[in-house]
Design an enzyme around this catalytic site. Structure first.
Site, PDB file in Angstrom:
ATOM      1  CB  THR C  91      36.179 -10.762  -5.431  1.00  0.00           C
ATOM      2  OG1 THR C  91      37.169 -10.958  -4.429  1.00  0.00           O
ATOM      3  CG2 THR C  91      36.567  -9.567  -6.299  1.00  0.00           C
ATOM      4  CE  LYS C 167      39.758  -9.356  -3.595  1.00  0.00           C
ATOM      5  NZ  LYS C 167      41.110  -9.872  -3.337  1.00  0.00           N
ATOM      6  CE  LYS C 236      35.352 -11.736 -11.351  1.00  0.00           C
ATOM      7  NZ  LYS C 236      35.062 -12.537 -10.154  1.00  0.00           N
TER       8      LYS C 236
END
Lengths: 288, 288, 288, 288
Positions: C91, C167, C236
């Site tokens: 990711t 994503k 994050k």
């Protein structure tokens, strides 16, 4: 004093001129060529390294990338004729200021954070408000330079990045003031009250300060060009605020709203207009 | 002029005193008894109806419920000795102002919206800023009264509720200024800069206006008691802003943030402190 | 197929095991030593370069910095035995994906973006949902690998970064769902309804989906440890969403709220708990 | 049971039909005439008072104003042939539910809050989810009616308004889900990924629940007419959420964002479209 000045945009040019006027010897350098020659009384030099020398070097560049490119990637800190101190006056991120402070410490060069409040006309009048942080003795030594460029130097602690935090906090409050005026104006217009009537009253009474008067007049007149402080630049600064806030664990919901509305403005083609154009977002969203 | 004054809170008392000082004849009435007797030179009357008479009646009540209760539910508009005009100076909702304008029109009484900016000390000095809207001739007739109470009367259109919209817009900007200072202060503290240092500089330069200086000093000193303008009252006003914005289809994201943070402050026991205590929310959320 | 697998965290280990189980030959490498030896049936190699070879190399690293360090700074793209394709499953930011796509193109290596949805248990069961973007032929070639690791591979265009955008969009929706449950739970508790009662009903009916059921159960039980998906990691990812949104000029007010509330949670010591702990922010702010 | 049913909109009609189908005797009344005659097997009555009688009276009206007008202002609680219990199934404010509970208690009539989740097609299938709160014995007595109309009755405490709080919490989560999909879709489109591709994947996996699938399909197809659940109605419900949250001191930043974006949608002419049209706001703000 013998000064090197790096970065000759609208602000830098005016600031360098004030130094010359005050009797300092000023070597000047700019990334785009040609500009250095225009400053009467200054000595144009051919490389950044030649400017980064003398009693003090001053940098006034547009952003993190420019400053990093010239100072760090340009290898200035490893050069021979290094300056007695580096007065870093650009509006940069807190993180870069911390990084530069560490690098300068290793290189044995005094590093002072000293960003400014004021537009080019204030710079030309030597009427900037300078916010300084760093080693007290270094700030002291820079005194004659700071006095030549600004009305007053405000001191904020011994870590250079603290001055950058203060600068960003001030810009955050400035953009918040514009957003508040924008929403209030859309609200008033929604009830049939012209924005100019509302803002004339409020910026003449409770909010009679330079920021409100200046931006309030622009909003009242829907006058967003030419840009004084560009909207895209303001968006960049709010980005710096958000990142520094995250690093210090400070939620800032107003800054989040500003971020979205500045993006909205840019998405609608207003990125190159004055920051005051942020006020048009509230009006557009209300269907007017 | 022969004036009836209804609502003798801290503001009302001071305003009535200025009218007396200017030579007007003032009958006074208050919901809680005892207060009317304290105003030197006024004639206390036993019922609201006796005050709602003469050349002009002035209402200065705490909120929508109080004004509605006294004027509408109290049946004052159907009474015999009705006033030449009703100067409605309370901070009320735009919706109630619209409703009252309609009711007064049917009853044949001139209705002027005339809320004020200024704290009790400004009222005592006759230094209020009054924002007036309604029939121009009626505002003209009220001139001697407005002049006695305020520094200046700002005119905003012919619908009385427009003055209330302006008052709410001003209070929205005021609470926004406090929130912006609160976030900026938490941000600065997060980088080791004392809030007082930041705010002293900013409210002495770019933001040198009454609102910023006053609230900035409170935030700098963490001085939130006794309340000048109570936080819960500010929350009520932001509620009025949001409802009036909804009625006019104006999204106001800053007002939404203010709403949440005022609730947060109230939930943490600060409802009875000064509105400046809103600034503590940002600090608390940052874990300090 | 002959595969190199780089990054053996909880996810990577489980994914590599599935590849071995499906009959592929798998060389494995991890930044922290020791882990590679634990994977039964895999061939541990001593350098990332040895793993970045064969029919395909797969990277499953924790973040931008890790991937950049191993691939770019590690000079893998200039190596000799380069892989037939690089399946980038971490990711990461949209910006890094764009940069890597360009670098790989120059190096003549097919680069496929293929991040996954699913926790370690789903990885261990080969039940991941894989979102893939990039050159169609390359994705086709990677088919046997994707099939071994996931239930289904969803295709999203020919630019590898598009898979990363998907994503991030999914993670944004996931964190939004937690925030919505957190606010709803605080609201219900404020009216005397236990959060568990509310969420059991809603996640059993209108919101009967894996995300709501899983996180809803954690919130209902106030069970935030051990972390499945850590809160700091979620913060994050929301940071990556905001930056990618800014690059595409998309205002995302929900993401702004998430950012502030995740910071609030971290500032109150919950950074290492499960992302579900985001729900405690609404409750704390309501003074409970 | 002998039941009176007040409020024959799309929902009420379907619910009354299910009661008849289950063998109950149903008197029906509607504010706009004509509708009552259409319900096969029901006994239309000429006044609300005739319906507000029997073993139980059910109200299913559109909003606070309608319910207040019929029940309170219509004086039904003072009538002679009062019902054994009042099953209040409308989506109303928490405040009105509290007020009605108090009024009914004084009048000696059992009052049960029992709003529902489900659209008209679910009502027609007797497949509603009913959330009930109030006196346990009264809910018990209403069991045969609740069973006829819903798949399941979920119990939430002894104060009737708690059921309304749950209903509002559910609608808040529903509108939040739409907003999250809208922002995610605009984000994906900003990176060249069609919204339909993104939402098909996510609502088929992590978010495979009725709400996400239904609204996700509408957003994917940009199909906002005819309205299932009207956007303006959704805005009204978020208003009820905000007011009830304020009463309980719960900050709800997502609800604040929803409020602004629903206003934005209404200001751009989408008030009469389906609630799914909220998703268009994020796209419009991104300049597309």
């Amino acid at each position: 004093m013998d000064v090197g000045f790096i970065g000759l945009g609208r602000m830098g040019r005016a600031m360098a001129a004030k130094l010359i006027e005050a009797g300092h010897t000023v070597r000047v350098w700019n990334r785009s060529p040609g500009v250095a020659q225009e400053i009467v009384g200054a000595t144009p030099v051919g490389t950044a390294a030649e400017a980064f020398a003398g009693d003090a070097a001053i940098t006034m560049l547009s952003d993190d990338a420019a400053l990093r490119s010239v100072i760090v990637e340009g290898g200035l800190l490893d050069g021979a004729g290094r300056p007695g101190l580096h007065l870093s006056m650009s509006t940069i991120s807190v993180a870069l200021a911390q990084e530069l402070a560490a690098i300068h410490a290793r290189a044995g060069i005094a590093y002072v954070g000293a960003p400014v409040f004021g537009r080019p006309d204030a710079a030309a009048a030597g009427a900037l408000n300078i916010v300084a942080a760093g080693d007290a003795a270094a700030i002291e030594r820079a005194g004659p330079l700071l006095d030549a460029m600004g009305t007053k130097t405000w001191r904020f602690g011994t870590e250079p990045h603290q001055a950058n935090a203060v600068k960003l906090a001030g810009n955050f409050m400035l953009v918040s003031a514009i957003e508040a005026m924008g929403e209030a104006a859309a609200f008033a217009e929604g009830h049939g009250v012209p924005a100019a009537d509302l803002l004339t009253m409020l910026t003449g009474t409770l909010f009679a300060s330079p920021v409100y008067k200046g931006y309030g007049a622009s909003i009242s007149a829907s006058r967003y060009e030419p840009p004084g402080f560009g909207l895209r630049l303001g968006a960049k600064d709010i980005g710096l605020v958000l990142r520094a806030a995250e690093a210090a664990n400070v939620p800032m919901p107003f800054a989040g709203v500003l971020r979205d509305n500045l993006i909205d403005a840019i998405a609608h083609g207003d990125g190159d207009k004055d920051l005051a154009a942020l006020a048009t977002v509230a009006t557009r969203r209300s269907g007017r």
